[in-house]
Design an enzyme around this catalytic site. Structure first.
Site, mmCIF file in Angstrom:
data_model
loop_
_atom_site.group_PDB
_atom_site.id
_atom_site.type_symbol
_atom_site.label_atom_id
_atom_site.label_comp_id
_atom_site.label_asym_id
_atom_site.label_seq_id
_atom_site.Cartn_x
_atom_site.Cartn_y
_atom_site.Cartn_z
ATOM 1 N N ASP A 180 41.297 34.746 36.844
ATOM 2 C CA ASP A 180 40.529 35.563 37.773
ATOM 3 C C ASP A 180 40.213 34.744 39.025
ATOM 4 O O ASP A 180 39.452 33.781 38.966
ATOM 5 C CB ASP A 180 39.247 36.006 37.058
ATOM 6 C CG ASP A 180 38.392 36.908 37.920
ATOM 7 O OD1 ASP A 180 38.848 37.284 39.022
ATOM 8 O OD2 ASP A 180 37.277 37.246 37.471
ATOM 9 N N ASN A 229 38.766 35.892 41.921
ATOM 10 C CA ASN A 229 37.592 36.278 42.725
ATOM 11 C C ASN A 229 36.375 36.601 41.856
ATOM 12 O O ASN A 229 35.416 37.218 42.309
ATOM 13 C CB ASN A 229 37.927 37.457 43.642
ATOM 14 C CG ASN A 229 38.217 38.714 42.830
ATOM 15 O OD1 ASN A 229 38.392 38.653 41.606
ATOM 16 N ND2 ASN A 229 38.255 39.852 43.492
ATOM 17 N N ASP A 234 35.581 38.690 39.352
ATOM 18 C CA ASP A 234 35.082 40.022 38.999
ATOM 19 C C ASP A 234 35.416 40.360 37.534
ATOM 20 O O ASP A 234 35.254 41.482 37.097
ATOM 21 C CB ASP A 234 35.658 41.088 39.950
ATOM 22 C CG ASP A 234 37.170 41.221 39.815
ATOM 23 O OD1 ASP A 234 37.791 40.393 39.096
ATOM 24 O OD2 ASP A 234 37.740 42.152 40.412
ATOM 25 N N ASP A 247 44.033 38.181 38.513
ATOM 26 C CA ASP A 247 44.607 38.705 39.753
ATOM 27 C C ASP A 247 45.629 37.728 40.346
ATOM 28 O O ASP A 247 45.857 36.638 39.816
ATOM 29 C CB ASP A 247 43.482 38.996 40.763
ATOM 30 C CG ASP A 247 42.513 37.828 40.879
ATOM 31 O OD1 ASP A 247 42.993 36.680 41.007
ATOM 32 O OD2 ASP A 247 41.285 38.043 40.814
ATOM 33 N N ASP A 268 58.439 43.398 36.897
ATOM 34 C CA ASP A 268 58.560 44.341 35.796
ATOM 35 C C ASP A 268 58.778 45.722 36.403
ATOM 36 O O ASP A 268 57.964 46.170 37.210
ATOM 37 C CB ASP A 268 57.249 44.318 34.986
ATOM 38 C CG ASP A 268 57.425 44.709 33.541
ATOM 39 O OD1 ASP A 268 58.211 45.636 33.287
ATOM 40 O OD2 ASP A 268 56.765 44.109 32.673
ATOM 41 N N ASP A 296 61.529 47.988 31.976
ATOM 42 C CA ASP A 296 60.706 48.500 30.885
ATOM 43 C C ASP A 296 61.338 49.714 30.200
ATOM 44 O O ASP A 296 61.910 50.576 30.874
ATOM 45 C CB ASP A 296 59.353 48.908 31.499
ATOM 46 C CG ASP A 296 58.337 49.350 30.475
ATOM 47 O OD1 ASP A 296 57.904 48.506 29.667
ATOM 48 O OD2 ASP A 296 57.967 50.540 30.463
ATOM 49 N N GLU A 312 64.335 46.013 28.451
ATOM 50 C CA GLU A 312 63.619 46.236 27.192
ATOM 51 C C GLU A 312 64.212 47.482 26.558
ATOM 52 O O GLU A 312 64.066 48.589 27.082
ATOM 53 C CB GLU A 312 62.118 46.423 27.426
ATOM 54 C CG GLU A 312 61.358 46.450 26.108
ATOM 55 C CD GLU A 312 60.101 47.298 26.145
ATOM 56 O OE1 GLU A 312 59.244 47.096 25.283
ATOM 57 O OE2 GLU A 312 59.969 48.170 27.021
ATOM 58 N N HIS A 334 53.382 40.743 25.604
ATOM 59 C CA HIS A 334 52.109 41.468 25.669
ATOM 60 C C HIS A 334 52.039 42.647 24.707
ATOM 61 O O HIS A 334 51.023 43.331 24.662
ATOM 62 C CB HIS A 334 51.893 41.953 27.104
ATOM 63 C CG HIS A 334 52.947 42.952 27.500
ATOM 64 N ND1 HIS A 334 54.280 42.603 27.654
ATOM 65 C CD2 HIS A 334 52.884 44.282 27.730
ATOM 66 C CE1 HIS A 334 54.979 43.676 27.965
ATOM 67 N NE2 HIS A 334 54.163 44.708 28.023
ATOM 68 N N ASP A 335 53.118 42.926 23.985
ATOM 69 C CA ASP A 335 53.127 44.034 23.028
ATOM 70 C C ASP A 335 53.059 43.556 21.582
ATOM 71 O O ASP A 335 53.144 44.362 20.658
ATOM 72 C CB ASP A 335 54.414 44.871 23.190
ATOM 73 C CG ASP A 335 54.466 45.617 24.506
ATOM 74 O OD1 ASP A 335 53.396 45.964 25.036
ATOM 75 O OD2 ASP A 335 55.584 45.847 25.012
HETATM 76 C C1 GLC Z 1 56.919 48.881 27.190
HETATM 77 C C2 GLC Z 1 55.824 47.949 27.611
HETATM 78 C C3 GLC Z 1 54.538 48.408 27.006
HETATM 79 C C4 GLC Z 1 54.244 49.798 27.528
HETATM 80 C C5 GLC Z 1 55.422 50.747 27.305
HETATM 81 C C6 GLC Z 1 55.293 51.961 28.159
HETATM 82 O O1 GLC Z 1 57.134 48.871 25.830
HETATM 83 O O2 GLC Z 1 56.157 46.633 27.276
HETATM 84 O O3 GLC Z 1 53.472 47.540 27.266
HETATM 85 O O4 GLC Z 1 53.125 50.311 26.875
HETATM 86 O O5 GLC Z 1 56.654 50.172 27.656
HETATM 87 O O6 GLC Z 1 55.541 51.653 29.504
HETATM 88 CA CA CA Z 2 39.690 39.288 39.863
#
Ligand code: GLC
Ligand code: CA
Length: 550
Positions: A23, A25, A27, A31, A100, A202, A254, A319-320
């Site tokens: 972060d 700034n 909040d 970012d 992405d 994606d 993906e 992140h999934d």
């Molecule tokens: C992909 C992304 C995931 C998102 C999904 C819908 O699987 O990695 O985080 O929820 O697509 O965009």
């Molecule tokens: Ca921030």
């Protein structure tokens, strides 16, 4: 930016989840400014590319994977100038930028959709997938969306349903419409102009919905019913040829891989789609089905299928998914050993390694004590569905803790100060309470840390062609938790041996004879007391050893 052919093979890609990285700034939300502040940290780690999860304008129903304007930056993340400063800072340090691209769907707040839903005759009427109701007024098919509930949403103004394979705030784009397709490609052209080096694309295996009778409606989920159809490959080839291939931009899709043919279609050079693919597997399925034996089988098959003409994305985390040390390793007794072993495995395979933020510190899963503390739309829907199906709240919470995508979305653990040095303010998602022990500052001070181990692996890849170009031969029995393989290139042969278990294992070499006590390039245990039994190394729990054979 124009690149040499095949340059992507030399990358080590670091994934930033901007909301949780740093972060800038104060909040409470990560970012672009924060990302720029940490470029020196990433340079020190040694990576040479950054994939950032979406930073475009978004109402954040799915944390940026629902985009309302592809040409501007999410206010919470900063401005276009902040993005440019990040890009310049990265490029100055020799780090490539990978954006992405979410092109299967937009946000329902995107101007195209806000217009499209108004009538059947407006200029954007055909930009999304609209269908008439079934004769009884119900949805056109029985498909469910990935996040639960019907994949169709009714709009009275049109007396029609629109398709959303993900949340209802993520309407699917109609790739069959040539005008919409050109407009979608304009998004890519815009970012090309801004000097992007590559793309992670994606959820791209569902562009062709097959609603003219080619979908498999015996499948409950829309994403299974219309996966990998002919039109999808046609549209990807068109996108690649028009917007990515001319400058050799790096691409990773993906996708869903259900057969060797799918792997070739998406990631062999001949098919003209992507440089490599990230196979999507729902966390719950991965948790239930993974095993060292399965890793070995998949490794062998993937290698055979793509070795002539393709390439691999090597990752255990994103992140999934839950945190890799918690899922595939051991986040208590053998935390450090297993985090290093997983790293050594991924970085010594043929392919391009991906590091997900915090993985280089061995960050672990979190277990929030109430469902309210979870942010992830998928987790919240999952919890609700479990309750609807009669599960007790404690059981539903325990299961949610295990599968939640928030496991990997907790704020990055920079130091031992409040909020882990991520922000001075209460972060948008709770920090993992173990940040006082697991954080970047403490690992930078420790020569034997997980961070230092990653540094060594990345440096080896830079210095030794065998790591990038070497071929692969498995050197272990199909059964059991030991995975071993050689990599050979010209006169060099390296042998990597990994013990995917918390028990001692004797490594029985297959197809090679080990000279007594071969030189070790890298290991996660002290070499002095390594024991050999009849010439075979006795592996300690989660031991990983990279031997030099020739
Ligand atoms: C992909 C992304 C995931 C998102 C999904 C819908 O699987 O990695 O985080 O929820 O697509 O965009
Ligand atoms: Ca921030």
């Amino acid at each position: 930016m124009k690149h040499e052919k095949d340059w992507y093979k030399n990358l080590v890609i670091y994934q930033i989840y901007p909301r949780s990285f740093k972060d800038g700034n104060n909040d409470g939300i990560g970012d672009l400014k924060g990302m720029t502040e940490k470029l020196d940290y990433l340079k020190e780690l040694g990576i040479n590319a950054i994939w950032m999860s979406p930073v475009y304008a978004s109402p954040n129903v799915d944390n940026g994977y629902d985009i309302s304007d592809y040409f501007s930056i999410m206010e919470e993340f900063g401005t276009m100038e902040d993005w440019e400063a990040f890009r310049d800072g990265a490029h100055k340090r020799g780090i490539a930028i990978i954006m992405d691209l979410v092109l299967n769907h937009t946000s329902d707040q995107h101007i195209w959709f806000r217009e499209s839903r108004k009538s059947r005759s407006n200029p954007y009427a055909d930009y999304y997938v609209w269908r008439d109701p079934a004769p009884d007024g119900s949805a056109p098919t029985n498909w469910m969306s990935v996040f639960g509930e019907s994949a169709w949403e009714y709009v009275p103004e049109r007396d029609q349903y629109y398709l959303h394979l993900f949340a209802k705030e993520q309407p699917d784009l109609n790739w069959d419409n040539p005008e919409a397709r050109e407009k979608i490609l304009d998004i890519v052209r815009f970012w090309n102009e801004k000097g992007v080096d590559g793309y992670r694309i994606d959820a791209i295996s569902y562009l062709d919905k097959g609603l003219d009778g080619r979908s498999n409606d015996a499948e409950l989920y829309g994403t299974n019913a219309c996966v990998n159809l002919e039109g999808t490959h046609r549209y990807i080839k068109e996108m690649t040829a028009k917007t990515m291939a001319p400058d050799n931009l790096m691409t990773v899709g993906e996708v869903n891989i259900n057969s060797p043919q799918d792997a070739m279609d998406y990631a062999s050079a001949a098919s003209g789609e992507f440089n490599m693919s990230i196979a999507f597997v729902p966390p719950i399925v991965e948790i239930q089905t993974w095993s060292p034996e399965k890793l070995k089988r998949d490794l062998k098959q993937d290698y055979e299928v793509l070795k002539e003409d393709g390439w691999w994305a090597r990752f255990f985390s994103n992140h999934d998914k839950p945190r890799q040390v918690s899922l595939y390793g051991n986040d208590s007794t053998y935390w450090k050993e297993s985090a290093k072993m997983l790293a050594c495995y991924l970085h010594t395979l043929p392919g391009t390694p991906f590091i997900y933020q915090g993985e280089e510190l061995g960050m672990t899963n979190v277990a929030y004590s109430s469902i309210e503390e979870y942010d992830d739309i998928d987790t919240r829907n999952f919890y609700k569905t479990m309750l609807d199906q009669g599960a007790a709240p404690e059981e539903a919470l325990a299961e949610s803790q295990r599968i939640s995508r928030d496991n990997s979305r907790t704020p990055m653990q920079w130091d031992a100060s409040d909020h882990a040095g991520f922000s001075e303010k209460e972060p948008w998602l709770g920090v993992n309470p173990n940040y006082r022990d697991i954080n970047a500052v403490s690992q930078l001070q420790d020569e034997s840390s997980i961070f230092r181990f990653y540094q060594k692996l990345i440096a080896l890849r830079r210095e030794h062609p065998v790591m990038v170009q070497g071929d692969l031969t498995l050197r272990c029995p199909e059964e059991g938790p030991v995975i071993a393989y050689t990599r050979s290139h010209e006169a060099t042969t390296w042998l990597a041996v990994h013990n995917f278990s918390d028990q001692e294992q004797i490594y029985e070499a297959e197809g090679i004879t080990l000279t007594p006590d071969p030189p070790v390039i890298l290991s996660n245990y002290d070499a002095h007391n390594r024991v050999f039994k009849d010439g075979n190394p006795v592996l300690r729990p989660y031991e990983t050893i990279l031997f030099q054979l020739g």
